[in-house]
Scaffold this motif. Structure first.
Motif, PDB file in Angstrom:
ATOM      1  N   UNK A  71      20.450 -12.513  49.413  1.00 45.70           N
ATOM      2  CA  UNK A  71      21.222 -12.813  48.213  1.00 45.70           C
ATOM      3  C   UNK A  71      20.595 -12.019  47.070  1.00 45.70           C
ATOM      4  N   UNK A  72      21.389 -11.196  46.426  1.00 46.75           N
ATOM      5  CA  UNK A  72      20.885 -10.340  45.345  1.00 46.75           C
ATOM      6  C   UNK A  72      21.299 -10.901  43.996  1.00 46.75           C
ATOM      7  N   UNK A  73      20.313 -11.191  43.179  1.00 47.27           N
ATOM      8  CA  UNK A  73      20.551 -11.601  41.795  1.00 47.27           C
ATOM      9  C   UNK A  73      20.405 -10.352  40.943  1.00 47.27           C
TER      10      UNK A  73
ATOM     11  N   UNK B  77      16.771 -16.709  54.868  1.00 48.56           N
ATOM     12  CA  UNK B  77      17.397 -15.939  53.798  1.00 48.56           C
ATOM     13  C   UNK B  77      16.339 -15.421  52.844  1.00 48.56           C
ATOM     14  N   UNK B  78      16.739 -14.399  52.113  1.00 50.91           N
ATOM     15  CA  UNK B  78      15.881 -13.760  51.122  1.00 50.91           C
ATOM     16  C   UNK B  78      16.643 -13.729  49.808  1.00 50.91           C
TER      17      UNK B  78
ATOM     18  N   UNK C  30      10.417 -15.734  50.673  1.00 47.18           N
ATOM     19  CA  UNK C  30      11.857 -15.752  50.413  1.00 47.18           C
ATOM     20  C   UNK C  30      12.207 -14.974  49.158  1.00 47.18           C
ATOM     21  N   UNK C  31      11.386 -15.086  48.126  1.00 47.15           N
ATOM     22  CA  UNK C  31      11.658 -14.436  46.843  1.00 47.15           C
ATOM     23  C   UNK C  31      11.052 -13.048  46.809  1.00 47.15           C
ATOM     24  N   UNK C  32      11.891 -12.088  46.455  1.00 48.92           N
ATOM     25  CA  UNK C  32      11.425 -10.710  46.261  1.00 48.92           C
ATOM     26  C   UNK C  32      11.824 -10.282  44.855  1.00 48.92           C
ATOM     27  N   UNK C  33      10.831 -10.020  44.034  1.00 47.75           N
ATOM     28  CA  UNK C  33      11.088  -9.554  42.677  1.00 47.75           C
ATOM     29  C   UNK C  33      11.115  -8.035  42.685  1.00 47.75           C
TER      30      UNK C  33
END
Length: 129
Positions: free
Chosen positions: A5-7, A56-57, A125-128
């Motif tokens: 999922x891309x924010x 998920x990522x 999970x979180x990639x900044x």
């Protein structure tokens, strides 16, 4: 298969816009994925669009721009909005949080969102970006 999922951090102009951006990233146009810190945490636990198996990522692209938009000024605005519905016992803590935010100190909404993601999802999970 891992779902990503891309924010788009360049679209985050404040907390209300963040709710729209993350909702659409996870559930498509007009999608919902929380509209408060507690509901966001609930959604991350699964069943609201993310896979229940934690596969998920979340890629938060242009996160530095989001960090500025969700910084101390937006944090102060958010805390001010809590005063009208807060229990009287919580008012001293809110006054302290507001004073810190207005002084450019303490955790920001961006910091809180990162903390929630890290607490409610699997490591990595979180990639900044």
């Amino acid at each position: 298969m891992t779902v990503t999922y891309a924010i788009d951090g360049s679209e985050v102009t404040g907390l209300e816009r963040f709710w729209n951006v993350v909702g659409e990233a996870v559930n498509g146009p007009g999608g919902y994925f929380g509209n408060g810190l507690d509901s966001f945490a609930d959604c991350l636990r699964g069943g609201m669009g993310t896979p229940d198996d934690d596969d998920f990522v979340i890629e938060w692209r242009d996160h530095a721009r989001s960090a500025r938009a969700l910084g101390h000024e937006e944090t102060a605005r958010y805390v001010r909005g809590l005063f009208g519905r807060a229990h009287p016992d919580n008012l001293p803590r809110l006054r302290q949080e507001l004073a810190q935010a207005e002084a450019g100190l303490g955790p920001t909404l961006f910091d809180r969102l990162l903390e929630i993601i890290r607490e409610e999802t699997a490591p990595g999970t979180l990639r900044l970006l």
